[in-house]
Design an enzyme around this catalytic site. Structure first.
Site, PDB file in Angstrom:
ATOM      1  N   THR A  73      68.755  46.404 -74.907  1.00  0.00           N
ATOM      2  CA  THR A  73      68.099  45.143 -75.348  1.00  0.00           C
ATOM      3  C   THR A  73      67.923  44.301 -74.262  1.00  0.00           C
ATOM      4  O   THR A  73      66.931  43.431 -74.429  1.00  0.00           O
ATOM      5  CB  THR A  73      69.125  44.516 -76.321  1.00  0.00           C
ATOM      6  OG1 THR A  73      69.350  45.424 -77.388  1.00  0.00           O
ATOM      7  CG2 THR A  73      68.717  43.408 -77.135  1.00  0.00           C
ATOM      8  N   GLU A  83      78.695  40.909 -80.312  1.00  0.00           N
ATOM      9  CA  GLU A  83      77.406  41.339 -80.154  1.00  0.00           C
ATOM     10  C   GLU A  83      76.714  40.777 -78.942  1.00  0.00           C
ATOM     11  O   GLU A  83      76.131  41.259 -78.245  1.00  0.00           O
ATOM     12  CB  GLU A  83      76.607  40.687 -81.508  1.00  0.00           C
ATOM     13  CG  GLU A  83      74.989  40.717 -81.357  1.00  0.00           C
ATOM     14  CD  GLU A  83      74.686  42.270 -81.852  1.00  0.00           C
ATOM     15  OE1 GLU A  83      75.253  43.152 -81.315  1.00  0.00           O
ATOM     16  OE2 GLU A  83      73.622  42.212 -82.705  1.00  0.00           O
TER      17      GLU A  83
HETATM   18  N1  HSE Z   1      66.064  40.253 -81.861  1.00  0.00           N
HETATM   19  C1  HSE Z   1      66.715  41.265 -80.895  1.00  0.00           C
HETATM   20  C2  HSE Z   1      65.357  41.415 -79.968  1.00  0.00           C
HETATM   21  C3  HSE Z   1      67.273  42.363 -81.666  1.00  0.00           C
HETATM   22  O1  HSE Z   1      64.496  41.913 -80.612  1.00  0.00           O
HETATM   23  O2  HSE Z   1      65.717  41.415 -78.754  1.00  0.00           O
HETATM   24  C4  HSE Z   1      67.898  43.264 -80.738  1.00  0.00           C
HETATM   25  O3  HSE Z   1      68.811  42.814 -80.208  1.00  0.00           O
END
Ligand code: HSE
Length: 313
Positions: A184, A132
């Protein structure tokens, strides 16, 4: 028992639940990734097939989440054989549906069974994190619900930090994912580096209310808490076209709360019935269709099982 070939499934997930940035997530029933893994004598990991990704995922095992997490597990147990992986992507990439987490989890869960199950499912988290981290960063808010199912508090990156939370009854979900990739890392770069003490107090209060509402099964309080984010969602809304319209349409259709799924662009609505969830999914879909933007939408609920082995021979 010794198996030569294992097939596994890992569900889609949505992280954050509004205010719970990087510390909360839930697993979704329905969509997910599938993988079949087999040992090979050569020490490498190879992909004999990847489909459903429109050719977008790297085939190089050093750059592919599924292979990196499987490699972490192989190395940890000192296994010298390599792996052949067939990966069937059921989730759109960079969509806020936990696609990278599902790839990391599905290969590790299948490999764990191939190895004779040396680890309990939650103990697989560190290996999944290695994969990840390649694309999403070192956080487990998609990985933990993907592995375990349900709604999960993830107050860190260790197994001890994972705490399953109650799933209220009723609790239904409506999702819409416009066809606009939001990587992301871009959605993280846009976030403020610092917040004021006053904002910190507000935000921690909202998370506490969210956890309390889950325990009491109070959907109205849950909705208010989820939508009380003053830090992350306001900064990210500009990355998602028609965001405010889709949010308003969901509320008009009866949703109790709307939040950005992970880093987006998926919007996720919490609803008190399957009928409302279906109407909400339709209302959000109509916003994008009217703007001639393609999207996928669905009404669903929480997956309580997490990743599973489908077949082992
Ligand atoms: N918690 C993470 C974000 C989830 O909002 O960036 C995405 O991988």
């Amino acid at each position: 028992m010794v198996f030569s070939r294992v097939e596994a499934f890992a569900p889609a997930t949505v992280a954050n639940l509004g205010v719970g940035f990087d510390i909360m997530g839930l697993a979704l029933q329905g969509m997910g990734d599938r993988a079949i893994v087999e040992f090979q004598d050569a020490p490498e990991i190879i992909f004999s097939e990847i489909c459903g990704d429109e050719g977008k995922l790297p085939r190089d095992p050093a750059l592919n989440v599924a292979a990196v997490s499987a490699r972490a597990l192989l190395d940890h147990v000192g296994e010298r054989r390599g792996l052949k992986i067939r990966l069937f992507k059921g989730l759109p990439l960079a969509s806020g549906l936990g696609s990278s987490a599902a790839s990391a989890v599905v290969s590790v869960v299948a490999l764990n069974r191939l190895l004779g199950e040396p680890f309990a499912t939650d103990q697989l988290l560190p290996f999944c994190l290695e994969g990840e981290a390649l694309v999403s960063g070192y956080h487990a808010d998609n990985l933990a619900p993907c592995l375990l199912g349900g709604i999960v508090l993830v107050a860190g990156t260790t197994v001890e930090a994972i705490q399953p939370l109650p799933i209220p009854e009723p609790f239904h979900l409506a999702l819409v994912t416009p066809d606009v990739p939001v990587p992301t890392d871009s959605a993280r770069k846009i976030l403020p580096r610092h917040v004021t003490l006053q904002t910190m107090i507000h935000q921690t209060g909202a998370v506490a209310k969210l956890v309390d509402a889950l325990h009491r099964g109070d959907l109205a309080a849950l909705g208010a808490a989820v939508e009380n984010d003053r830090v992350v969602e306001p900064a990210r809304a500009c990355l998602m076209p028609r965001h405010n319209e889709a949010r308003a349409a969901a509320k008009q259709a009866g949703a109790a709360a709307v939040f950005i799924g992970g880093a987006g662009p998926t919007l996720c609505a919490i609803c008190e019935s399957a009928v409302t969830a279906s109407a909400t999914a339709g209302a959000m879909r109509a916003v994008y269709q009217n703007a001639e933007m393609s999207c996928i939408s669905q009404a669903t609920s929480v997956d309580r099982c997490g990743a599973v082995v489908l077949k082992a021979d």
